[in-house]
Design a protein around this motif. Structure first.
Motif, PDB file in Angstrom:
ATOM      1  N   ILE A   5       0.915  -1.521  -0.230  1.00 17.49           N
ATOM      2  CA  ILE A   5       0.565   0.306   0.264  1.00 17.49           C
ATOM      3  C   ILE A   5       0.715   1.116  -0.347  1.00 17.49           C
ATOM      4  O   ILE A   5       0.613   2.213  -0.907  1.00 17.49           O
ATOM      5  N   VAL A   6       1.873   1.594   0.784  1.00 18.20           N
ATOM      6  CA  VAL A   6       2.550   2.410   1.008  1.00 18.20           C
ATOM      7  C   VAL A   6       3.247   2.512  -0.264  1.00 18.20           C
ATOM      8  O   VAL A   6       3.174   3.945  -0.892  1.00 18.20           O
ATOM      9  N   ASN A   7       3.529   1.705  -0.826  1.00 17.44           N
ATOM     10  CA  ASN A   7       4.446   1.482  -2.432  1.00 17.44           C
ATOM     11  C   ASN A   7       3.307   2.291  -3.691  1.00 17.44           C
ATOM     12  O   ASN A   7       3.632   3.322  -4.157  1.00 17.44           O
ATOM     13  N   GLY A   8       2.298   1.484  -3.200  1.00 16.93           N
ATOM     14  CA  GLY A   8       0.881   2.307  -4.405  1.00 16.93           C
ATOM     15  C   GLY A   8       0.843   3.142  -4.615  1.00 16.93           C
ATOM     16  O   GLY A   8       0.687   4.328  -5.805  1.00 16.93           O
ATOM     17  N   VAL A   9       0.280   3.823  -2.613  1.00 17.87           N
ATOM     18  CA  VAL A   9       0.624   5.746  -2.587  1.00 17.87           C
ATOM     19  C   VAL A   9       1.142   6.488  -2.974  1.00 17.87           C
ATOM     20  O   VAL A   9       1.106   6.965  -3.356  1.00 17.87           O
ATOM     21  N   GLU A  10       2.302   5.839  -2.938  1.00 20.70           N
ATOM     22  CA  GLU A  10       3.883   6.819  -2.954  1.00 20.70           C
ATOM     23  C   GLU A  10       3.502   7.363  -4.534  1.00 20.70           C
ATOM     24  O   GLU A  10       4.037   8.255  -4.822  1.00 20.70           O
ATOM     25  N   GLN A  11       3.846   5.653  -5.382  1.00 23.86           N
ATOM     26  CA  GLN A  11       4.204   5.886  -7.208  1.00 23.86           C
ATOM     27  C   GLN A  11       2.863   6.761  -7.262  1.00 23.86           C
ATOM     28  O   GLN A  11       2.946   8.063  -8.337  1.00 23.86           O
ATOM     29  N   TYR A  12       1.390   6.909  -6.638  1.00 29.91           N
ATOM     30  CA  TYR A  12       0.441   7.971  -7.098  1.00 29.91           C
ATOM     31  C   TYR A  12       0.380   8.744  -7.305  1.00 29.91           C
ATOM     32  O   TYR A  12       0.087  10.272  -7.999  1.00 29.91           O
ATOM     33  N   ASP A  13       0.916   9.425  -5.495  1.00 30.70           N
ATOM     34  CA  ASP A  13       0.222  10.847  -5.011  1.00 30.70           C
ATOM     35  C   ASP A  13       2.395  11.488  -4.743  1.00 30.70           C
ATOM     36  O   ASP A  13       2.544  10.769  -3.667  1.00 30.70           O
ATOM     37  N   PRO A  14       2.917  11.984  -5.308  1.00 30.60           N
ATOM     38  CA  PRO A  14       4.184  13.068  -5.229  1.00 30.60           C
ATOM     39  C   PRO A  14       4.192  13.698  -3.677  1.00 30.60           C
ATOM     40  O   PRO A  14       5.128  13.600  -3.292  1.00 30.60           O
ATOM     41  N   TYR A  15       3.484  13.453  -2.659  1.00 33.00           N
ATOM     42  CA  TYR A  15       3.220  14.496  -1.799  1.00 33.00           C
ATOM     43  C   TYR A  15       3.550  13.161  -0.632  1.00 33.00           C
ATOM     44  O   TYR A  15       4.241  13.551   0.215  1.00 33.00           O
ATOM     45  N   PHE A  16       3.381  11.815  -0.792  1.00 30.32           N
ATOM     46  CA  PHE A  16       4.503  10.678   0.152  1.00 30.32           C
ATOM     47  C   PHE A  16       5.580  11.268  -0.161  1.00 30.32           C
ATOM     48  O   PHE A  16       6.359   9.960   0.899  1.00 30.32           O
ATOM     49  N   VAL A  17       6.131  11.426  -1.131  1.00 26.79           N
ATOM     50  CA  VAL A  17       7.992  10.883  -1.217  1.00 26.79           C
ATOM     51  C   VAL A  17       8.401  12.060  -0.682  1.00 26.79           C
ATOM     52  O   VAL A  17       8.154  13.406   0.384  1.00 26.79           O
TER      53      VAL A  17
END
Length: 422
Positions: A159-171
């Motif tokens: 889930i963390v990897n999917g969310v990070e790839q979708y939204d740059p806010y989590f990078v």
């Protein structure tokens, strides 16, 4: 980069900014003095012209007038040079007043504000502690990961990897002076803690080292990213393979052709606006939001319809629900089963007594008479509890759905509900 180097750079930038402000203020002050000198020069010249035109006895020639005026302006400049200390004090006072006026005009949500309280939370130390506690090879709380995150570590990292790839806010990024920001693990962990424990947003600050406003923003972006990344895979109508599996489960349980059970759940809305409380208050005597769902025996909720006011009943919700949209549009997968020698091409759902008498709903028999009817009513009421059991498991895993909703907008609540179901 050490802490001393960062502090020296910050002091250097602050001094440079202060010098620039002083230079600008000094230039404005000198310009103002020159403007005043020119103004006095024009006033004296006008007085001389008036006295000449009025015929007064004066023997000042043009050269003497100009020499007198230039001498007065030169005297002002020399006087300003002699009183440089006084001008410097005036410059400091003027700069201070200008900064105060700018701070009053500046919006409080517009970056760095003079006088704003800064809390050095230690984001890097918080990330290292979180990593060593739950994600390191020999982490401290390895046996408690599923209990505290409501899922296994591989699923959480997916889930963390999917969310990070979708939204740059989590990078994880760096700010203007090179300091590292919050990591994706910190933001997602804060969102999970709010969802699983139902705690306020500021309660995760002490461990995750994240502010209240940042935790709320992380939660909102996280639930939207989960729906966008995993919604098409897990919150969707059943396909041919899914229908075959659901029909096999239903036939094994004594209800061939059953696709699941349907029911509604009320979620209390604590921060419902006062103007809307009458519309959202129903039989629960408090503002609630209704969620309609269809669930199977394995707790797969493949249909969820949210954002309806609590004053409606199940029939009103059904009239607005898209649960039969694919069936009415002719896009539903074919369903074939046989009961007592009769062939059927339409599946059905187990429902309670309030639902209408449609061919897509199979309800219980009220006040059954005879063993056969009693056996059918007991079996239907037992299997129909699948959707209620799914609601209870959902509330047990995500306490934010069990407790009262604290957000003000129903759109965020809808995202939270769908993300928890996924």
């Amino acid at each position: 980069m050490t802490i001393e180097t960062i502090l020296d750079d910050q002091k250097k930038h602050a001094l440079e900014a202060l010098e620039r402000r002083f230079a600008v203020a000094k230039a404005e002050l000198l310009q103002q003095q020159q403007h005043q000198s020119k103004k006095r020069f024009r006033e004296e010249e006008e007085k001389v012209n008036q006295s000449t035109n009025s015929g007064s006895s004066t023997h000042l020639t043009d050269s003497s007038i100009k020499s007198t005026l230039h001498a007065s302006s030169k005297k002002d400049i020399l006087h300003s040079d002699e009183n440089s200390d006084d001008e410097w004090d005036m410059l400091l006072a003027e700069t201070k007043r200008e900064e105060e006026s700018r701070s009053k005009r500046r919006n409080k949500h517009r970056g760095s504000v003079p006088g704003h309280r800064i809390i050095r939370r230690g984001r890097v130390e918080g990330h290292e502690r979180l990593y060593h506690d739950y994600f390191a090879p020999n982490c401290v709380y390895d046996a408690f990961f599923r209990r505290r995150f409501r899922m296994g570590r591989p699923l959480f990292l997916r889930i963390v990897n999917g969310v990070e790839q979708y939204d740059p806010y989590f990078v994880q990024t760096t700010n203007a002076i090179g300091n590292l920001g919050l990591s994706s693990l910190q933001k997602v962990t804060a969102a999970f803690r709010i969802l699983t424990y139902g705690t306020p947003a500021d309660s995760v600050d002490e461990y995750v080292r994240i502010g209240e406003s940042t935790a709320i923003e992380s939660l909102r972006r996280f639930v939207q990213a989960v729906i966008a990344v995993f919604g098409d895979e897990y919150l969707r109508p059943p396909n041919n393979n899914d229908i075959t599996r659901l029909l096999a489960i239903g036939e094994q349980r004594g209800f061939p052709g059953m696709l699941g059970s349907i029911d509604c759940m009320h979620w209390k809305w604590k921060n419902c606006p006062t103007a809307w409380q009458g519309m959202y208050t129903g039989h629960c005597h408090e503002p609630t939001i209704i969620s309609e769902a269809v669930a199977s025996q394995d707790l797969w909720i493949w249909h969820a319809f949210f954002r309806l006011p609590g004053s409606l009943n199940d029939i009103n919700v059904l009239e607005r629900s898209p649960v039969f949209a694919t069936l009415t549009e002719g896009r539903a997968p074919p369903i074939n089963y046989r009961i007592n020698g009769h062939d059927y091409t339409m599946g059905y759902y187990l429902a309670d007594g309030i639902y209408p008498n449609w061919s897509t709903f199979v309800k219980t028999i009220p006040c059954p008479q005879g063993l056969k009817r009693k056996h059918y009513a007991a079996a239907q009421e037992s299997i129909r509890k699948d959707v209620e059991r799914a609601f209870r498991v959902l509330q047990a895993r995500f306490a934010i759905v069990r407790g009262p909703a604290r957000f003000w907008d129903e759109e965020t609540l809808a995202y939270i509900m769908k993300a928890c179901i996924i």
